[in-house]
Structures are given as C-alpha cells and as structure tokens.
Design a protein around this motif. Sequence first.
Motif, PDB file in Angstrom:
ATOM      1  N   SER A 180       0.825  -1.537  -0.008  1.00 38.81           N
ATOM      2  CA  SER A 180       0.324   0.206  -0.064  1.00 38.81           C
ATOM      3  C   SER A 180       1.053   1.369   0.168  1.00 38.81           C
ATOM      4  CB  SER A 180      -0.668   0.214   1.019  1.00 38.81           C
ATOM      5  OG  SER A 180      -1.457  -1.034   1.799  1.00 38.81           O
ATOM      6  N   PRO A 181       1.383   1.289  -1.218  1.00 34.84           N
ATOM      7  CA  PRO A 181       2.615   2.627  -0.736  1.00 34.84           C
ATOM      8  C   PRO A 181       1.686   4.457  -1.047  1.00 34.84           C
ATOM      9  CG  PRO A 181       2.362   1.847  -3.417  1.00 34.84           C
ATOM     10  CD  PRO A 181       1.408   0.699  -2.460  1.00 34.84           C
ATOM     11  N   ILE A 182       2.493   4.757  -0.381  1.00 29.50           N
ATOM     12  CA  ILE A 182       1.877   6.488   0.305  1.00 29.50           C
ATOM     13  C   ILE A 182       2.131   7.196  -0.853  1.00 29.50           C
ATOM     14  CG2 ILE A 182       1.416   8.213   1.667  1.00 29.50           C
ATOM     15  CD1 ILE A 182       1.897   5.931   4.183  1.00 29.50           C
ATOM     16  N   PRO A 183       1.569   8.148  -1.711  1.00 26.05           N
ATOM     17  CA  PRO A 183       1.805   8.921  -3.118  1.00 26.05           C
ATOM     18  C   PRO A 183       3.014   9.538  -2.302  1.00 26.05           C
ATOM     19  CG  PRO A 183      -0.071   8.647  -3.330  1.00 26.05           C
ATOM     20  CD  PRO A 183       0.071   7.729  -1.970  1.00 26.05           C
ATOM     21  N   ARG A 184       4.266   9.713  -3.052  1.00 28.52           N
ATOM     22  CA  ARG A 184       4.865  11.290  -2.638  1.00 28.52           C
ATOM     23  C   ARG A 184       4.108  13.020  -1.863  1.00 28.52           C
ATOM     24  NH1 ARG A 184       9.274  13.254  -6.384  1.00 28.52           N
ATOM     25  NH2 ARG A 184       7.204  14.108  -7.491  1.00 28.52           N
ATOM     26  N   ASP A 185       2.889  12.833  -3.075  1.00 28.45           N
ATOM     27  CA  ASP A 185       2.295  14.527  -2.834  1.00 28.45           C
ATOM     28  C   ASP A 185       1.552  14.299  -1.822  1.00 28.45           C
ATOM     29  OD1 ASP A 185       0.433  12.375  -3.674  1.00 28.45           O
ATOM     30  OD2 ASP A 185      -0.167  13.885  -4.945  1.00 28.45           O
ATOM     31  N   LEU A 186       1.338  12.764  -1.261  1.00 34.08           N
ATOM     32  CA  LEU A 186       0.488  12.440  -0.114  1.00 34.08           C
ATOM     33  C   LEU A 186       1.442  12.117   1.804  1.00 34.08           C
ATOM     34  CD1 LEU A 186      -2.338  10.491  -1.223  1.00 34.08           C
ATOM     35  CD2 LEU A 186      -2.286  13.046  -0.623  1.00 34.08           C
ATOM     36  N   TRP A 187       2.469  12.292   1.427  1.00 36.34           N
ATOM     37  CA  TRP A 187       3.671  11.614   2.547  1.00 36.34           C
ATOM     38  C   TRP A 187       3.697  12.336   3.546  1.00 36.34           C
ATOM     39  CZ3 TRP A 187       4.885   7.229   4.962  1.00 36.34           C
ATOM     40  CH2 TRP A 187       6.310   7.462   5.637  1.00 36.34           C
ATOM     41  N   LEU A 188       3.263  14.138   3.436  1.00 37.14           N
ATOM     42  CA  LEU A 188       3.829  15.107   4.907  1.00 37.14           C
ATOM     43  C   LEU A 188       3.126  14.709   5.378  1.00 37.14           C
ATOM     44  CD1 LEU A 188       6.022  16.359   5.667  1.00 37.14           C
ATOM     45  CD2 LEU A 188       5.460  18.597   4.502  1.00 37.14           C
ATOM     46  N   ALA A 189       1.051  14.727   4.722  1.00 40.37           N
ATOM     47  CA  ALA A 189       0.356  15.247   5.563  1.00 40.37           C
ATOM     48  C   ALA A 189      -0.511  13.452   6.451  1.00 40.37           C
ATOM     49  CB  ALA A 189      -0.750  15.500   4.413  1.00 40.37           C
ATOM     50  N   ARG A 190       0.154  12.357   5.937  1.00 39.17           N
ATOM     51  CA  ARG A 190       0.320  11.384   6.550  1.00 39.17           C
ATOM     52  C   ARG A 190       0.797  11.070   8.094  1.00 39.17           C
ATOM     53  NH1 ARG A 190      -0.966   8.870   9.146  1.00 39.17           N
ATOM     54  NH2 ARG A 190      -1.811   6.303   9.145  1.00 39.17           N
ATOM     55  N   LEU A 191       2.309  11.986   7.810  1.00 38.34           N
ATOM     56  CA  LEU A 191       2.989  11.618   8.726  1.00 38.34           C
ATOM     57  C   LEU A 191       2.371  13.153   9.622  1.00 38.34           C
ATOM     58  CD1 LEU A 191       6.902  12.234   7.323  1.00 38.34           C
ATOM     59  CD2 LEU A 191       5.653  10.540   8.126  1.00 38.34           C
ATOM     60  N   ALA A 192       1.758  13.958   8.804  1.00 37.73           N
ATOM     61  CA  ALA A 192       1.601  14.883   9.806  1.00 37.73           C
ATOM     62  C   ALA A 192       0.518  14.935  11.225  1.00 37.73           C
ATOM     63  CB  ALA A 192       1.071  16.472   9.030  1.00 37.73           C
ATOM     64  N   LYS A 193      -0.315  13.629  10.458  1.00 36.31           N
ATOM     65  CA  LYS A 193      -1.196  13.030  11.144  1.00 36.31           C
ATOM     66  C   LYS A 193      -0.540  12.503  12.447  1.00 36.31           C
ATOM     67  CE  LYS A 193      -4.302  13.178   8.076  1.00 36.31           C
ATOM     68  NZ  LYS A 193      -5.139  12.624   6.622  1.00 36.31           N
ATOM     69  N   THR A 194       0.741  11.606  13.240  1.00 35.37           N
ATOM     70  CA  THR A 194       0.686  11.094  13.590  1.00 35.37           C
ATOM     71  C   THR A 194       1.567  11.572  14.878  1.00 35.37           C
ATOM     72  OG1 THR A 194       1.956   8.644  13.457  1.00 35.37           O
ATOM     73  CG2 THR A 194       2.992  10.455  12.483  1.00 35.37           C
ATOM     74  N   ALA A 195       1.242  11.426  16.122  1.00 35.57           N
ATOM     75  CA  ALA A 195       1.948  11.609  17.273  1.00 35.57           C
ATOM     76  C   ALA A 195       3.263  11.392  17.407  1.00 35.57           C
ATOM     77  CB  ALA A 195       1.322  11.754  18.471  1.00 35.57           C
ATOM     78  N   PHE A 196       3.568  10.095  17.339  1.00 32.86           N
ATOM     79  CA  PHE A 196       4.373   9.071  17.144  1.00 32.86           C
ATOM     80  C   PHE A 196       5.110   8.611  15.467  1.00 32.86           C
ATOM     81  CE2 PHE A 196       2.258  10.103  21.763  1.00 32.86           C
ATOM     82  CZ  PHE A 196       3.746   9.672  22.609  1.00 32.86           C
ATOM     83  N   TRP A 197       6.303   8.603  15.991  1.00 35.21           N
ATOM     84  CA  TRP A 197       6.739   8.009  14.327  1.00 35.21           C
ATOM     85  C   TRP A 197       7.500   6.696  15.117  1.00 35.21           C
ATOM     86  CZ3 TRP A 197       5.901   6.735   9.666  1.00 35.21           C
ATOM     87  CH2 TRP A 197       8.047   6.226   8.488  1.00 35.21           C
ATOM     88  N   LEU A 198       6.850   5.207  14.562  1.00 30.05           N
ATOM     89  CA  LEU A 198       7.648   4.388  15.310  1.00 30.05           C
ATOM     90  C   LEU A 198       9.325   4.029  13.914  1.00 30.05           C
ATOM     91  CD1 LEU A 198       9.199   1.413  16.324  1.00 30.05           C
ATOM     92  CD2 LEU A 198       7.601  -0.004  14.652  1.00 30.05           C
ATOM     93  N   ALA A 199      11.071   3.905  14.904  1.00 32.13           N
ATOM     94  CA  ALA A 199      11.817   4.421  14.617  1.00 32.13           C
ATOM     95  C   ALA A 199      11.937   3.455  13.564  1.00 32.13           C
ATOM     96  CB  ALA A 199      12.909   5.746  14.852  1.00 32.13           C
ATOM     97  N   ALA A 200      11.973   1.976  12.873  1.00 31.97           N
ATOM     98  CA  ALA A 200      12.714   1.130  12.529  1.00 31.97           C
ATOM     99  C   ALA A 200      13.225   1.304  12.083  1.00 31.97           C
ATOM    100  CB  ALA A 200      11.412  -0.030  11.941  1.00 31.97           C
ATOM    101  N   PRO A 201      15.078   0.694  11.859  1.00 32.14           N
ATOM    102  CA  PRO A 201      15.948   0.527  10.891  1.00 32.14           C
ATOM    103  C   PRO A 201      15.835   0.006   9.948  1.00 32.14           C
ATOM    104  CG  PRO A 201      16.490  -1.383  13.002  1.00 32.14           C
ATOM    105  CD  PRO A 201      14.431  -0.692  13.109  1.00 32.14           C
ATOM    106  N   GLY A 202      16.364   0.753   9.057  1.00 31.02           N
ATOM    107  CA  GLY A 202      16.791   0.368   7.678  1.00 31.02           C
ATOM    108  C   GLY A 202      17.246  -1.265   7.387  1.00 31.02           C
ATOM    109  N   VAL A 203      18.339  -1.720   6.109  1.00 29.57           N
ATOM    110  CA  VAL A 203      19.254  -2.986   6.322  1.00 29.57           C
ATOM    111  C   VAL A 203      19.581  -3.019   6.715  1.00 29.57           C
ATOM    112  CG1 VAL A 203      19.434  -4.364   4.040  1.00 29.57           C
ATOM    113  CG2 VAL A 203      17.378  -3.022   3.569  1.00 29.57           C
TER     114      VAL A 203
END
Length: 316
Positions: A180-203
């Motif tokens: 379920s990819p989040i379109p680039r133009d909607l990414w910031l708006a999606r982040l703006a709705k969350t209070a906390f971000w799970l910082a899961a690591p990269g590869v």
Amino acid sequence: MDLLLDVGRHPWSLAIDANEVGHDLILRCNRWVLAALTHKRFARPMLSMPNVWWAGSREAAPDASLVLADRDAEPSIREEPRRVRMWIGRDHHPDCKAPMPYPVFPSMRESLNTDSLSHARKQEKHGLLFAGSVHPRYARHEIENYGVADRLTLVDRCHLLMRSTPRFNQFVDLVNTDESPIPRDLWLARLAKTAFWLAAPGVAQPLCHNLSEAMSVGAIPVIEFPNRLFPHLRDGFNAIEFSGADGLSQALERISSMPASDVAKMRHQVVEYFDQYGSTRSWLKRVIADPSIENVSLPVHSENLFTSIQSQPKAA
C-alpha cells in the motif's frame, strides 16, 4: 566538494541546501566518480541543477570556496582558503564537531518548505505510525551489529500487541508500503497526522530518511538508537527510547496513556531539535559560518569508508 567516494543521494541533498543558502556546488572528482554519479537515479537530477558544476580532480578551487572533501588534498593543488574533511562511514569520527544529519529524501524537499511545514506541524495528531517496506531484506543480521532489533522484529511485535490488546488497534497504524504505497504528494500530510513515529532501522544501518521526515513535522520518534543522532535524542524530552521487542511493548504502553499536554510539549521539542540539528540546510549554514569546523562526520553507511588518506574511489 572534493570527492573520491560516490555517496549517492547525499550530494544531491547538499546541492539543494547550497542552492537554498545562495551557493554553487562544484563537484571536484575524477571521471570515474562522475561516471558513477551519472548512472545513479538520485544523482542525475543533481547534475542538472543550475548551481552544480564539475571540476577535474586536480583543478584548484575558486577563491573563497569552502571545500568539503572525503580525502586529503592533492599535493599538486594550491593551498585552499578552507578545507573541511568529511568522514563518511558507519562511525562518528571523534574529531568532528558537526556530524551531518541524515537527509530527507531529496524528492521530498519541495514539500518541506516553510509554509507546508508550518501547516503540517499544526495538524491534530494521534497514535503511532510505521510506514515502510517489510521486505525480508530488512531482517538481515547486519543490523544486529548496532545492538538493535531489526525492522521485521519490531513490526511483528506491534502486530502481536494489536491482536492481544484491542485498544492498540485504535492507536497503532502499520502501513506496508510494498503493498500500500503512500504517494509522494500525500506523504507529508500522512506524517502530519501522527503523534509518534516508530523508528524501525534500515537494512544495514539504523538511520533512515523517514525518521528525518517524521521529525520535521513534529512526530515523536519511538527509537532504539537515539545515540545515532547528534546531539543524541533524550528519552522523555524529544524521543521515547526502548530496547528490543520487549522494550517496544513497554514503550507502547507508556505512550498510549501519556497525557496530551506531555505529548504536545515533546512534539514542540522535536520540532526545535529538527530545525536546529536535524535539517541538513541548517547544518550546512553552521559549517559555512563556523571556521573552527575542520572535520564533519557523515555516519550514514554500514561500514567506514574512510582511512587516513583515501586512494581509490569506492561506491557507497
């Protein structure tokens, strides 16, 4: 920039930053590195920017230049007005006063203007979000070298909590962007709705551009590697720290019952941290303005790509 290393999209970020503060970016490198850059999808847009130029590896820098270099100076090049050594790799070099923050994805930079950030930071926020790939490569053992749990372990623990504790279904939002990819133009708006971000690591190393983007809008990182950011994030002030999957369970219990006033205060402190330390633009301005800075770290790779003198180009 005096380059022997091909560092992918990081020069693109610096080119954007340089343009925003009114400077050109001259890439001084040999033709092997330039050729490697032209074949990278993140570097091609950088090379087409009007403020980006190329110079051969033995050409002298223009007067009054700040030279960011990943190697010692060529003996044949005349003395430069100011040379700052970049130590690119896994570890923070102890001589460095100004480690470079992990850049947001360059294609997101247009979205992170003053007006859009101000609007995003004012949005009502709720719950915890993870949005990213859960491809099996994110379960590789390399990440254990940092003493942190891999991404899939953390996501699986969240799913377990959501099955066992119904109230977490209203609090935790897990988005598999492979499906379920989040379109680039909607990414910031999606982040703006969350209070906390799970910082899961990269590869193969913990930091990821998503963390920087989330913090830019005031999402509080729930994070196992606060010491990978400089200055380090502080538990209960601008981050929620945990250790391992069991620690993540405890952290979710903690934040799900946190008073709204405490969340708002932490969000404000996250924004202050990002604006002062987490933005590559503010970092570049600080390096330009402070002549005492002679070394900078770019601790954004899974291995150290520096020695005392780099003699061969490497692909990062």
